[in-house]
Design an enzyme around this catalytic site. Structure first.
Site, PDB file in Angstrom:
ATOM      1  N   GLU A 117       0.834  -1.207   0.000  1.00  0.00           N
ATOM      2  CA  GLU A 117       0.000   0.000   0.000  1.00  0.00           C
ATOM      3  C   GLU A 117       0.864   1.250   0.000  1.00  0.00           C
ATOM      4  O   GLU A 117       1.876   1.294   0.684  1.00  0.00           O
ATOM      5  CB  GLU A 117      -0.886  -0.006   1.259  1.00  0.00           C
ATOM      6  N   ASP A 121       1.560  10.394   2.983  1.00  0.00           N
ATOM      7  CA  ASP A 121       2.192  11.265   3.967  1.00  0.00           C
ATOM      8  C   ASP A 121       1.155  12.257   4.490  1.00  0.00           C
ATOM      9  O   ASP A 121       0.911  13.297   3.903  1.00  0.00           O
ATOM     10  CB  ASP A 121       3.351  11.999   3.306  1.00  0.00           C
ATOM     11  N   LYS A 334      10.767   2.961   3.166  1.00  0.00           N
ATOM     12  CA  LYS A 334      10.828   4.420   2.989  1.00  0.00           C
ATOM     13  C   LYS A 334      11.691   4.782   1.779  1.00  0.00           C
ATOM     14  O   LYS A 334      12.797   4.273   1.616  1.00  0.00           O
ATOM     15  CB  LYS A 334      11.435   5.078   4.254  1.00  0.00           C
TER      16      LYS A 334
HETATM   17  S1  IVH Z   1      -0.687   0.697   8.759  1.00  0.00           S
HETATM   18  C1  IVH Z   1       0.026  -0.964  12.782  1.00  0.00           C
HETATM   19  N1  IVH Z   1      -0.948   1.498   6.291  1.00  0.00           N
HETATM   20  O1  IVH Z   1       2.439   5.443   8.341  1.00  0.00           O
HETATM   21  C2  IVH Z   1      -0.176  -0.466  11.422  1.00  0.00           C
HETATM   22  N2  IVH Z   1       0.008   3.004   7.849  1.00  0.00           N
HETATM   23  O2  IVH Z   1       4.936   5.070   9.906  1.00  0.00           O
HETATM   24  C3  IVH Z   1      -0.215   0.973  11.391  1.00  0.00           C
HETATM   25  N3  IVH Z   1       0.573   5.190   6.905  1.00  0.00           N
HETATM   26  O3  IVH Z   1       1.068   5.672  11.548  1.00  0.00           O
HETATM   27  C4  IVH Z   1      -0.344   1.652  10.170  1.00  0.00           C
HETATM   28  N4  IVH Z   1      -0.116   4.782   4.869  1.00  0.00           N
HETATM   29  O4  IVH Z   1       0.106   7.156   9.691  1.00  0.00           O
HETATM   30  C5  IVH Z   1      -0.527   1.816   7.515  1.00  0.00           C
HETATM   31  N5  IVH Z   1      -1.290   2.066   4.080  1.00  0.00           N
HETATM   32  C6  IVH Z   1      -0.870   2.399   5.305  1.00  0.00           C
HETATM   33  C7  IVH Z   1      -0.326   3.671   5.595  1.00  0.00           C
HETATM   34  C8  IVH Z   1       0.108   3.923   6.884  1.00  0.00           C
HETATM   35  C9  IVH Z   1       0.418   5.677   5.677  1.00  0.00           C
HETATM   36  C10 IVH Z   1       1.164   5.939   8.027  1.00  0.00           C
HETATM   37  C11 IVH Z   1       0.349   5.851   9.275  1.00  0.00           C
HETATM   38  C12 IVH Z   1       1.255   5.199  10.284  1.00  0.00           C
HETATM   39  C13 IVH Z   1       2.610   5.556   9.729  1.00  0.00           C
HETATM   40  C14 IVH Z   1       3.672   4.606  10.229  1.00  0.00           C
END
Ligand code: IVH
Length: 712
Positions: A117, A121, A334
């Site tokens: 996915e 940001d 990243k």
């Molecule tokens: S899953 C435990 N899926 O990235 C799983 N996060 O660095 C938690 N984010 O806090 C998140 N796209 O704000 C997930 N497709 C996605 C995401 C995503 C952006 C962000 C989210 C999370 C951060 C982690």
């Protein structure tokens, strides 16, 4: 810091990270680029791994970053909102895969499904739906306690108030997690409004989204074009066996047992789910998807800073579990940073070919977005003011894709003497010719209006010689500066008066260089009229407009003879270009240059166009292929026969079934028709390979003439 004192370094890193957490999560005003923050956390994690005795429960490595601002009421997350571990390259992704393999010895990673996915940001958000009705929105906060921003999130148009009843019934209590973000275009518009209002600019879409959510007054939030992607199901309650049995949304059942099914259910419920999320088979395909999104990140209408890979099978999530801050079943890959901080050494102004004075930053060189950047644009006077950057500041530099590097904003200002801290003022005199710079009422640009300004001359000639214009190899800016500086040339027409020996004695100009440059200049005499029109730098006339003009009128002579009215009635031209072209020709100085170009033997016609031009046909169909007939034979990858023909017609061309001497080009695909190829050969019609098809559609030009070998 002494290498031998890890304890002190760990303490220092922790307090530095805490400080930046506060700036980022609570104040929406980061002082360092994300990549630098990640590097600090990485160093701390490394030290803690080497010295486990230094690990503490409250270390930032053990917790989720954010805290709360105190502006809103606290909300407890019954299922903690965790963070993700990061991987910065293929090696680190590989290490994650190795850990999965160790924990799941009975699972073959080569055939395991992953949900890949885009990592949007923005700001992580938890939405609660009770009996399908939106009741609450909360930020992540520290992962356990977030803030109630229901009123603000309720203003986001894509967040449904009620889940689609057709895809229900839903669990009594359903928590949906996702990201509130600003689409890139919305961010740009928002900053434009800030600039027009003389307000400070937001440094990036994430910051702008966070700032918009943090408004006490939801009416302010409502004016911000926020959006939302749902990516996860959080807490679920009240889904008994009976409900579940009846809950069948298009073949997928509540509760889902795969992440991909969860996304499908959310989508059917009416929640926005990114169309760029994919389920991929096997770890290799997951890694490939990361590379693919990295390459195309700027083609998406929203900013992403990476890819989140999740094991698709939710039963495996339970087996894999989580550390105190992040699940083991997911990883955030990243992308390399496109933002870095560096020191702004000075602000200077450059003068372009039209006299426009553009402020730019001279920077302490910094490696960002794949190259070292020492100069970055500041666009115009208002932008410098809105960003409030001053020499001596530490600034964020950004280079996204092919975009010219720009200074985003200041992050820290030294407490130096008053001179260093004074706001920068736009110069009043042209740095090249010393004449006054003028900014017209209501315009954002400032100009040097002296037509004889040396820097304008240089830039006009550089533009004349550039790739999309007369394409004179070896005539770059440095060389032009030298030729103008020594008085050898003053305008483009002077180039054609240079002869053997006239460049002798110039620095870095041997006999061979002189020969090559003079040859390149001589060759440029044969360029089509459309390129010459671009080269002249007529305001508003770019390659497309130039082509429309050249094809409609065929020669410079005819183009000059017709008035602005006829020009404006020409397809693909219009009143703005027409007025500008007429004005250009009316100017005696321009007329003199054109006269000298003609005398030097520069071609003033458009090859392949009848002398009377194509005005009639062109008027019917604008576009790069206006009035041209392109025959397609054989199959082209990615296009059915109908699609290829439609693509040609959509650009103003025709695509008949046979080749004649009027055919502009034949595109030769796989298994072409022998009759068409033979006829094209006989008539000398250019043949293009399938790779040339898209460039042809885009530009209408035949490119390098890469005719394929005639098929055997
Ligand atoms: S899953 C435990 N899926 O990235 C799983 N996060 O660095 C938690 N984010 O806090 C998140 N796209 O704000 C997930 N497709 C996605 C995401 C995503 C952006 C962000 C989210 C999370 C951060 C982690």
């Amino acid at each position: 810091m002494a290498a031998g004192d890890p304890e002190a370094r760990v303490a220092e890193l922790r307090s530095t990270i805490e400080y930046h957490n506060e700036r980022y999560f609570s104040l929406d005003s980061p002082e360092i680029a994300d990549a630098e923050y990640d590097a600090l956390v990485g160093e701390l994690r490394q030290l803690e791994a080497e010295h486990p005795e230094l690990v503490t429960a409250d270390s930032p490595t053990q917790r989720v970053g954010g805290a709360t601002s105190g502006l809103f009421s606290p909300v407890r997350h019954r299922v903690p909102m965790m963070s993700l571990d990061n991987a910065f390259d293929g090696l680190e992704l590989g290490a994650w895969a190795d850990r999965l393999a160790r924990q799941l010895p009975d699972v073959d990673l080569g055939t395991l499904d992953f949900s890949a996915e885009p990592k949007v940001d923005g700001v992580a958000m938890s939405l609660t739906y009770v009996d399908g009705r939106f009741t609450q929105a909360a930020t992540r906060g520290d992962g356990v306690t977030g803030e109630d921003v229901t009123a603000n999130v309720a203003t986001i148009s894509v967040v449904p108030d009620v889940l689609d009843p057709a895809a229900g019934p839903y669990p009594h209590h359903l928590e949906v997690r996702g990201e509130v973000y600003l689409p890139t275009s919305a961010f740009e518009q928002m900053n434009k409004r800030q600039e027009d209002a003389g307000e400070r600019l937001f440094v990036n879409p994430r910051n702008a989204a966070a700032g918009s959510l943090r408004q006490k007054d939801p009416i302010v939030t409502a004016t911000r074009p926020l959006s939302f992607w749902a990516y996860q199901i959080g807490e679920v309650d009240g889904l008994d066996a009976e409900d579940a049995a009846g809950t069948d949304a298009g073949g997928v059942r509540w509760p889902p047992d795969r992440q991909s099914d969860a996304l499908a259910l959310l989508r059917r419920a009416g929640l926005p789910v990114s169309p760029d999320a994919r389920t991929v088979l096997g770890i290799a395909a997951a890694v490939e998807r990361c590379a693919e999104l990295a390459e195309h990140r700027h083609d998406l209408p929203y900013e992403i800073d990476g890819v989140v890979l999740k094991v698709d099978d939710l039963a495996l999530h339970d087996r894999l579990g989580a550390t105190s801050r992040a699940p083991r079943w997911a990883i955030a890959f990243k992308f390399p940073p496109e933002e870095r901080t560096t020191t702004l050494l000075d602000i200077e102004v450059s003068i372009g070919r039209t006299g426009r004075a553009t402020p730019f930053a001279r920077l302490e060189p910094v490696f960002v977005g794949g190259s070292t950047v020492g100069l970055a644009t500041l666009h115009n006077e208002d932008q410098v003011r809105a960003k409030d950057v001053r020499p001596g500041d530490t600034v964020i530099v950004r280079k996204a894709g092919d975009v010219i590097p720009e200074v985003v904003g200041p992050v820290a200002r030294p407490a130096g003497g008053p001179r260093r801290r004074a706001p920068w003022r736009f110069p009043t005199k042209c740095p090249s010719c010393g004449m006054p710079l003028v900014r017209l009422e209501g315009e954002s640009d400032t100009y040097c209006t002296n037509i004889d300004c040396p820097q304008q001359r240089v830039q006009r000639i550089v533009h004349f010689a550039s790739r999309s214009a007369m394409d004179i190899e070896g005539l770059g800016e440095q060389r032009v500066v030298q030729l103008v500086g020594t008085g050898l040339i003053g305008d483009p027409a002077d180039l054609y008066a240079l002869g053997p020996g006239s460049l002798a004695g110039l620095d870095k100009m041997g006999e061979l260089s002189e020969h090559n440059l003079l040859t390149a200049i001589a060759e440029s005499k044969e360029r089509p009229l459309s390129r010459l029109l671009v080269a002249l730098g007529i305001r508003h006339v770019g390659p497309t407009g130039a082509r429309a003009l050249a094809r409609a009128f065929a020669s410079l002579e005819r183009l000059r003879a017709v008035g602005a009215e006829t020009l404006a009635a020409t397809a693909g031209v219009g009143p703005v270009i027409a007025a500008s072209v007429a004005e250009f020709f009316d100017n005696p100085a321009n007329a003199a240059v054109l006269e000298r170009l003609a005398v030097s033997g520069v071609s003033l016609v458009e090859p392949g166009v009848p002398p009377e031009g194509l005005a009639a046909e062109a008027a019917e169909a604008a576009g790069p292929l206006a009035g041209r007939s392109v025959v397609v034979t054989g199959t082209l990858a990615g296009y059915s026969r109908e699609e290829a023909e439609a693509a040609i017609v959509a650009r103003g061309g025709t695509s008949p079934g046979s080749v004649s001497k009027r055919t502009y080009a034949v595109v030769v695909g796989d298994a072409p028709g022998a009759a068409k190829v033979t006829k094209a050969e006989k008539l000398g019609v250019p043949m293009l390979s399938p790779e040339d098809f898209e460039p042809l559609l885009a530009t209408g030009e035949l490119g390098a003439g890469t005719a394929p070998d005639p098929p055997g």
